[in-house]
Motif scaffolding. Structure first.
Motif, PDB file in Angstrom:
ATOM      1  N   SER A  63       0.777  -1.038   0.072  1.00 36.11           N
ATOM      2  CA  SER A  63       0.086  -0.142   0.040  1.00 36.11           C
ATOM      3  C   SER A  63       0.768   1.394   0.012  1.00 36.11           C
ATOM      4  N   ILE A  64       0.310   2.312  -0.378  1.00 42.03           N
ATOM      5  CA  ILE A  64       1.133   3.516  -0.355  1.00 42.03           C
ATOM      6  C   ILE A  64       1.469   3.888   1.076  1.00 42.03           C
ATOM      7  N   LYS A  65       0.642   3.822   1.987  1.00 43.08           N
ATOM      8  CA  LYS A  65       0.946   4.007   3.459  1.00 43.08           C
ATOM      9  C   LYS A  65       2.271   3.001   3.844  1.00 43.08           C
ATOM     10  N   GLU A  66       2.089   1.862   3.276  1.00 39.36           N
ATOM     11  CA  GLU A  66       3.407   0.944   3.796  1.00 39.36           C
ATOM     12  C   GLU A  66       4.684   1.245   3.074  1.00 39.36           C
ATOM     13  N   ILE A  67       4.544   1.660   1.784  1.00 41.27           N
ATOM     14  CA  ILE A  67       5.623   2.300   1.228  1.00 41.27           C
ATOM     15  C   ILE A  67       6.232   3.414   1.787  1.00 41.27           C
ATOM     16  N   GLY A  68       5.424   4.469   2.380  1.00 41.42           N
ATOM     17  CA  GLY A  68       5.719   5.567   3.023  1.00 41.42           C
ATOM     18  C   GLY A  68       6.597   5.136   4.359  1.00 41.42           C
ATOM     19  N   ILE A  69       6.038   4.286   4.985  1.00 42.81           N
ATOM     20  CA  ILE A  69       6.661   3.728   6.304  1.00 42.81           C
ATOM     21  C   ILE A  69       8.302   3.237   5.943  1.00 42.81           C
ATOM     22  N   LYS A  70       8.076   2.506   4.700  1.00 41.44           N
ATOM     23  CA  LYS A  70       9.534   1.704   4.386  1.00 41.44           C
ATOM     24  C   LYS A  70      10.506   2.978   4.039  1.00 41.44           C
ATOM     25  N   LEU A  71      10.091   4.010   3.320  1.00 44.58           N
ATOM     26  CA  LEU A  71      10.868   4.993   3.117  1.00 44.58           C
ATOM     27  C   LEU A  71      11.239   5.860   4.246  1.00 44.58           C
ATOM     28  N   ILE A  72      10.486   5.930   5.102  1.00 43.24           N
ATOM     29  CA  ILE A  72      11.098   6.589   6.680  1.00 43.24           C
ATOM     30  C   ILE A  72      12.103   5.785   7.216  1.00 43.24           C
ATOM     31  N   LYS A  73      11.692   4.543   7.196  1.00 42.77           N
ATOM     32  CA  LYS A  73      12.635   3.489   7.721  1.00 42.77           C
ATOM     33  C   LYS A  73      14.284   3.562   7.036  1.00 42.77           C
ATOM     34  N   ALA A  74      14.106   3.765   5.761  1.00 45.45           N
ATOM     35  CA  ALA A  74      15.295   3.763   5.199  1.00 45.45           C
ATOM     36  C   ALA A  74      16.049   4.997   5.096  1.00 45.45           C
ATOM     37  N   GLY A  75      15.404   6.106   5.195  1.00 44.33           N
ATOM     38  CA  GLY A  75      16.111   7.261   5.296  1.00 44.33           C
ATOM     39  C   GLY A  75      16.240   7.934   6.608  1.00 44.33           C
TER      40      GLY A  75
ATOM     41  N   ASN B 175      21.814   8.193   1.389  1.00 42.14           N
ATOM     42  CA  ASN B 175      21.320   6.787   1.563  1.00 42.14           C
ATOM     43  C   ASN B 175      20.150   6.365   0.601  1.00 42.14           C
ATOM     44  N   LEU B 176      19.231   7.157   0.818  1.00 43.84           N
ATOM     45  CA  LEU B 176      18.099   7.075  -0.277  1.00 43.84           C
ATOM     46  C   LEU B 176      18.620   6.953  -1.529  1.00 43.84           C
ATOM     47  N   CYS B 177      19.285   7.616  -2.057  1.00 42.80           N
ATOM     48  CA  CYS B 177      19.862   7.737  -3.567  1.00 42.80           C
ATOM     49  C   CYS B 177      20.631   6.454  -3.904  1.00 42.80           C
ATOM     50  N   THR B 178      21.309   6.015  -2.812  1.00 41.94           N
ATOM     51  CA  THR B 178      22.203   4.615  -2.880  1.00 41.94           C
ATOM     52  C   THR B 178      21.228   3.520  -3.242  1.00 41.94           C
ATOM     53  N   LEU B 179      20.099   3.678  -2.340  1.00 44.48           N
ATOM     54  CA  LEU B 179      19.233   2.600  -2.413  1.00 44.48           C
ATOM     55  C   LEU B 179      18.592   2.506  -3.947  1.00 44.48           C
TER      56      LEU B 179
ATOM     57  N   GLU C 177      10.730  -2.826  -1.797  1.00 44.10           N
ATOM     58  CA  GLU C 177      10.888  -4.022  -1.829  1.00 44.10           C
ATOM     59  C   GLU C 177      12.670  -4.289  -1.662  1.00 44.10           C
ATOM     60  N   ASP C 178      13.375  -3.650  -2.180  1.00 45.55           N
ATOM     61  CA  ASP C 178      14.918  -3.848  -1.840  1.00 45.55           C
ATOM     62  C   ASP C 178      15.383  -3.257  -0.626  1.00 45.55           C
ATOM     63  N   LEU C 179      14.634  -2.869   0.242  1.00 43.29           N
ATOM     64  CA  LEU C 179      15.128  -2.207   1.751  1.00 43.29           C
ATOM     65  C   LEU C 179      15.907  -3.292   2.209  1.00 43.29           C
ATOM     66  N   GLU C 180      15.106  -4.538   2.714  1.00 39.86           N
ATOM     67  CA  GLU C 180      15.673  -5.617   3.442  1.00 39.86           C
ATOM     68  C   GLU C 180      16.849  -6.195   3.151  1.00 39.86           C
ATOM     69  N   ASP C 181      17.317  -6.108   1.591  1.00 38.68           N
ATOM     70  CA  ASP C 181      18.398  -6.857   1.106  1.00 38.68           C
ATOM     71  C   ASP C 181      19.651  -5.807   0.910  1.00 38.68           C
ATOM     72  N   SER C 182      19.404  -4.527   1.196  1.00 39.53           N
ATOM     73  CA  SER C 182      20.442  -3.494   1.018  1.00 39.53           C
ATOM     74  C   SER C 182      21.268  -3.169   2.058  1.00 39.53           C
ATOM     75  N   PHE C 183      22.213  -2.366   1.844  1.00 38.55           N
ATOM     76  CA  PHE C 183      23.270  -2.100   2.835  1.00 38.55           C
ATOM     77  C   PHE C 183      22.549  -1.205   4.213  1.00 38.55           C
ATOM     78  N   ILE C 184      21.269  -0.611   3.935  1.00 33.31           N
ATOM     79  CA  ILE C 184      20.668  -0.064   4.788  1.00 33.31           C
ATOM     80  C   ILE C 184      20.302  -1.083   6.188  1.00 33.31           C
TER      81      ILE C 184
END
Length: 283
Positions: free
Chosen positions: A24-36, A180-184, A255-262
């Motif tokens: 969902s869009i809400k879930e995507i927002g949560i993941k972007l907050i977590k990533a950055g 970091n978001l750019c690297t992701l 989708e890539d967050l969990e497998d990434s350097f972050i």
């Protein structure tokens, strides 16, 4: 499952695209907050024939559309914003054109460049060397089309239920967060020069026009960072940057967050201990 897509623009980028789960869009927002580790709320952009019930016209917040959007991101109690032909009064004329609601005023090419005695006694921003260069830049951007009768700007966290057709998400953060978001973003890209761009234009173009696919000639799968508009420096925090992300890229980042350097190397992404650099003349 993976597949290769090539876009139709002259850049000829090849991007490796994952078949994504239905976040969902809400879930995507949560993941972007977590990533950055973002403090400001990610804002999603979509078109609608009817604005949300609790939405506020952009001009009621600020004449500058970009400033109103940042205000919505940093205030937890802010309601969604919207604008359309019926609510243009009080909005910056340039912003109205950059969102496709009006043609660019003929004086803009002078005001953005070196001025003209026929407009406001020669007032100018000196952002471009000549009016002709402004004309060529605007022409190269192509026709700008709003995504609906109204454009809505809403915090991802406040959007529940079905996706209303979100075009893009804009994030705000300090240098390290945006880096970091750019690297992701680059995690799954095959072209190192195309995935993140810093094009010319006002803040509202970086935030919305380009990533939301409103400009005909803007690359559809590039992320836009900036802004490169110093006229917003009086209100845009000195240590902040913006990242305008097409929704397809935002989904891929999520989708890539969990497998990434972050996640795999969090102390590298956000170090606990930092090396202080001292000027060479200090002992």
């Amino acid at each position: 499952m993976l597949k290769l897509n090539s876009n139709v623009h002259s850049y000829k980028q090849i991007t490796l695209v994952m078949v994504l789960s239905d976040l969902s869009i809400k879930e995507i927002g949560i993941k972007l907050i977590k990533a950055g580790k973002l403090v400001a709320r990610p804002i999603c952009v979509y078109g609608s024939d009817i604005p949300p019930d609790n939405a506020t016209p952009v001009a009621s917040i600020s004449r500058c559309i970009a400033r109103a959007i940042l205000t919505t991101a940093i205030r937890e109690d802010a309601t969604p914003l919207y604008m359309g032909h019926e609510t243009l009064e009080g909005c910056c004329p340039g912003g109205q054109a950059w969102f496709g609601f009006k043609d660019f005023p003929p004086y803009i090419k002078y005001f953005v460049s070196i001025g003209s005695k026929d407009f406001r006694n020669g007032a100018a921003e000196y952002l471009k060397a000549t009016p002709e260069i402004v004309e060529e830049n605007v022409k190269s951007i192509g026709e700008i089309t709003p995504p609906g009768k109204f454009i809505v700007f809403q915090a991802c966290e406040d959007l529940s239920g079905e996706d209303p057709g979100v075009r893009s998400i804009v994030c705000f953060g300090i240098g390290e967060q945006i880096r970091n978001l750019c690297t992701l973003i680059h995690f799954r890209s095959l072209n190192p020069f195309y995935s993140v761009l810093t094009p010319w234009g006002p803040s509202c173009a970086t935030f919305i026009t380009y990533p939301a696919g409103m400009a005909k000639n803007a690359p559809f799968d590039s992320v836009f960072t900036g802004p490169v508009d110093p006229t917003g420096n009086a209100w845009f925090p000195a240590n902040y940057m913006a990242l305008g992300i097409p929704i397809s890229v935002a989904r891929r980042m999520s989708e890539d967050l969990e497998d990434s350097f972050i996640i795999k190397r969090p102390k590298i992404a956000y170090p606990d201990h930092r090396i202080e650099l001292k000027p060479a003349y200090e002992k």
